[in-house]
Design a protein around this motif. Structure first.
Motif, PDB file in Angstrom:
ATOM      1  N   UNK A 133      74.613  16.498 -14.382  1.00  0.00           N
ATOM      2  CA  UNK A 133      74.418  15.575 -13.260  1.00  0.00           C
ATOM      3  C   UNK A 133      75.562  15.567 -12.256  1.00  0.00           C
ATOM      4  N   UNK A 134      76.778  15.841 -12.708  1.00  0.00           N
ATOM      5  CA  UNK A 134      77.943  15.778 -11.814  1.00  0.00           C
ATOM      6  C   UNK A 134      78.930  16.876 -12.182  1.00  0.00           C
ATOM      7  N   UNK A 135      79.721  17.246 -11.182  1.00  0.00           N
ATOM      8  CA  UNK A 135      80.834  18.156 -11.414  1.00  0.00           C
ATOM      9  C   UNK A 135      82.023  17.641 -10.609  1.00  0.00           C
ATOM     10  N   UNK A 136      83.191  17.608 -11.257  1.00  0.00           N
ATOM     11  CA  UNK A 136      84.413  17.132 -10.608  1.00  0.00           C
ATOM     12  C   UNK A 136      85.474  18.225 -10.681  1.00  0.00           C
ATOM     13  N   UNK A 137      86.330  18.262  -9.671  1.00  0.00           N
ATOM     14  CA  UNK A 137      87.495  19.132  -9.667  1.00  0.00           C
ATOM     15  C   UNK A 137      88.671  18.326  -9.126  1.00  0.00           C
ATOM     16  N   UNK A 138      89.802  18.408  -9.803  1.00  0.00           N
ATOM     17  CA  UNK A 138      90.989  17.724  -9.303  1.00  0.00           C
ATOM     18  C   UNK A 138      92.207  18.612  -9.467  1.00  0.00           C
ATOM     19  N   UNK A 139      93.150  18.441  -8.558  1.00  0.00           N
ATOM     20  CA  UNK A 139      94.399  19.182  -8.596  1.00  0.00           C
ATOM     21  C   UNK A 139      95.495  18.321  -7.976  1.00  0.00           C
ATOM     22  N   UNK A 140      96.733  18.619  -8.350  1.00  0.00           N
ATOM     23  CA  UNK A 140      97.872  17.865  -7.826  1.00  0.00           C
ATOM     24  C   UNK A 140      98.420  18.522  -6.567  1.00  0.00           C
ATOM     25  N   UNK A 141      99.055  17.682  -5.739  1.00  0.00           N
ATOM     26  CA  UNK A 141      99.739  18.210  -4.571  1.00  0.00           C
ATOM     27  C   UNK A 141     100.973  18.986  -4.970  1.00  0.00           C
ATOM     28  N   UNK A 142     101.626  19.662  -4.020  1.00  0.00           N
ATOM     29  CA  UNK A 142     102.825  20.461  -4.355  1.00  0.00           C
ATOM     30  C   UNK A 142     103.944  19.641  -4.980  1.00  0.00           C
ATOM     31  N   UNK A 143     104.085  18.358  -4.600  1.00  0.00           N
ATOM     32  CA  UNK A 143     105.136  17.498  -5.159  1.00  0.00           C
ATOM     33  C   UNK A 143     104.690  16.791  -6.436  1.00  0.00           C
ATOM     34  N   UNK A 144     103.437  16.871  -6.755  1.00  0.00           N
ATOM     35  CA  UNK A 144     102.918  16.243  -7.971  1.00  0.00           C
ATOM     36  C   UNK A 144     102.794  14.743  -7.901  1.00  0.00           C
ATOM     37  N   UNK A 145     102.799  14.156  -6.690  1.00  0.00           N
ATOM     38  CA  UNK A 145     102.745  12.702  -6.559  1.00  0.00           C
ATOM     39  C   UNK A 145     101.317  12.163  -6.403  1.00  0.00           C
ATOM     40  N   UNK A 146     100.384  12.995  -6.002  1.00  0.00           N
ATOM     41  CA  UNK A 146      99.005  12.536  -5.811  1.00  0.00           C
ATOM     42  C   UNK A 146      98.034  13.544  -6.439  1.00  0.00           C
ATOM     43  N   UNK A 147      96.878  13.000  -6.834  1.00  0.00           N
ATOM     44  CA  UNK A 147      95.758  13.831  -7.267  1.00  0.00           C
ATOM     45  C   UNK A 147      94.774  13.951  -6.107  1.00  0.00           C
ATOM     46  N   UNK A 148      94.262  15.139  -5.922  1.00  0.00           N
ATOM     47  CA  UNK A 148      93.150  15.357  -4.998  1.00  0.00           C
ATOM     48  C   UNK A 148      91.905  15.689  -5.822  1.00  0.00           C
ATOM     49  N   UNK A 149      90.826  14.993  -5.549  1.00  0.00           N
ATOM     50  CA  UNK A 149      89.619  15.157  -6.358  1.00  0.00           C
ATOM     51  C   UNK A 149      88.398  15.374  -5.476  1.00  0.00           C
ATOM     52  N   UNK A 150      87.584  16.360  -5.866  1.00  0.00           N
ATOM     53  CA  UNK A 150      86.325  16.633  -5.176  1.00  0.00           C
ATOM     54  C   UNK A 150      85.195  16.488  -6.189  1.00  0.00           C
ATOM     55  N   UNK A 151      84.144  15.765  -5.827  1.00  0.00           N
ATOM     56  CA  UNK A 151      82.985  15.549  -6.706  1.00  0.00           C
ATOM     57  C   UNK A 151      81.727  16.045  -6.019  1.00  0.00           C
TER      58      UNK A 151
END
Length: 437
Positions: A133-151
């Motif tokens: 039903x769903x697929x998620x992808x997440x990765x950290x920024x270069x500094x590791x302070x935030x997660x970026x997530x695409x659903x």
């Protein structure tokens, strides 16, 4: 979606007390403490801007069309970025239906240049239709302070069908062994249903095949040769009611029936016939017209996967009358059922009479080996005698119903759970040889 990472939270937890201490012990420098927090948030904002943007990630998922019960299969996940991909990324999926994830629903992606991929292993637990039903992808920024997530929302169905692979090879061997029938002229009367040609009578041919008029005209013995008709209609009617949904030898009866039906359908389609499925309990549940051709088996698998387990009592009158109304030519109707008492059997017998006027009917029932074991076991205690008497009574009622079916003109196949599929294939091929379809 962008949200703070663990590193940002720990850094904020460390900066906040420091800013508070500066404000308490050095009030003139309170802006320095506030500046630390502002700097942390600015770094997080910079981290969100740097690297691949969320909107630049294109997600995809690949699943098999159908899997067998108990099979572990991979779900292939991939991502493609407009620009260079991050060094590390993690996939996750959402599922529903009769599947489980023994290793979890997450997997680390193998990233290279502007794309990445990963596999998530799932196991099919029971027959039905599963969905990713769903697929998620997440990765950290270069500094590791935030997660970026695409659903991404999905609706990819995976059919979970009975595992017929162990017996399908045997069925193919049987079909190949009997491939002579329906492809070449048969020399024996009753071995074919369709006239093929006239030929000179040869030693060993059935004398009843001699055409006396043609023999008199040619002044020599002339015999008729027959071939088995193709393009016959085969309908697998499956009772999906309460009795068929109960466990039997570790597996519901309906699963064993669907497995045998699919095996026979596979052989029948290879032999040039048309096969349809019909399932019913208190009312009709699934139906497909008899179909043939190279894609017919996948269609039948999809129909079989949609036959659900039911707690309702079987309405034979409604189910069989609906089935009969949808057939416009003579067919072989294979009915998989189980009757728990003589009352339901009487209703079943009354409904079957309408089919016998036009169609060839075959009843398939699983031999109740558990009852036979109770009846044949040597009693060790007083309760064993009660079990044996009750089991013998139930078996006697069962034999009485099957005998009445045979007297009505119904063909009955009673086989063990392991042999139901091959036995049904043999019976079907026997009908073809005798020209009964």
């Amino acid at each position: 979606m962008i949200y703070p990472s663990r590193r940002f939270i720990l850094a904020a937890a460390a900066v906040a007390p420091a800013a508070l201490m500066i404000g308490v012990y050095a009030p003139a420098w309170w802006t320095a403490g506030l500046g630390l927090l502002v700097l942390l948030f600015l770094l997080a904002a910079l981290d969100a801007v740097l690297g691949p943007a969320v909107r630049h990630a294109e997600l995809g998922c690949g699943t098999p069309y159908a899997v067998a019960v108990g099979e572990t299969f991979p779900v292939s996940l991939w991502v493609r970025f407009v620009r260079r991909a991050p060094r590390k990324a993690w996939f996750a999926i959402g599922t529903e239906g009769p599947i489980a994830a023994p290793e979890g629903l997450r997997a680390r992606g193998a990233m290279e240049r502007d794309e990445g991929a990963a596999d998530v292993a799932l196991t099919a637990e029971r027959r039905g239709t599963a969905n990713v039903t769903m697929i998620w992808l997440r990765w950290r920024g270069p500094l590791g302070l935030v997660w970026k997530q695409r659903a991404r929302a999905l609706d990819q169905a995976v059919l979970v069908v009975p595992d017929i692979r162990p017996v399908r090879d045997k069925g193919i061997q049987m079909a190949n062994r009997e491939a002579l029938y329906g492809q070449k002229a048969q020399l024996q009367v009753g071995e074919g249903a369709e006239f093929e040609a006239l030929a000179a009578y040869r030693q060993g041919m059935d004398r009843r095949a001699i055409d006396w008029k043609q023999s008199a005209r040619h002044a020599s013995l002339i015999a008729k040769e027959y071939r088995t008709e193709r393009n016959n209609n085969i309908v697998m009617a499956l009772d999906a009611g309460r009795a068929m949904s109960e466990p039997f030898a570790g597996q519901p009866r309906i699963d064993r029936a669907v497995s045998a039906a699919l095996l026979t359908a596979y052989v029948a389609l290879k032999d040039g016939d048309r096969v349809g499925f019909f399932a019913f309990d208190s009312r009709p549940r699934a139906s497909s017209k008899p179909i043939g051709g190279p894609r017919a088996f996948s269609t039948l698998q999809r129909v079989a996967a949609g036959i659900d387990y039911s707690a309702s009592e079987t309405n034979y009158t409604l189910g069989i009358s609906t089935l009969a109304a949808g057939l416009n030519r003579r067919s072989l109707i294979v009915i998989f059922t189980e009757f728990a008492d003589t009352i339901s059997a009487e209703l079943m017998l009354a409904a079957v009479g309408t089919l016998l006027e036009r169609h060839l009917v075959l009843f398939v029932v699983l031999r109740d080996e558990e009852l036979e074991a109770f009846a044949a076991a040597e009693p060790q205690a007083p309760e064993d005698v009660s079990k044996a008497v009750a089991a013998a009574g139930l078996l006697q009622e069962r034999r009485l119903v099957l005998t009445r079916l045979r007297h009505l003109g119904v063909h009955v196949l009673e086989a063990s759970a392991a042999e139901t599929g091959p036995a049904l294939v043999s019976t079907y091929l026997g009908f073809k040889r005798r020209g009964m379809l």
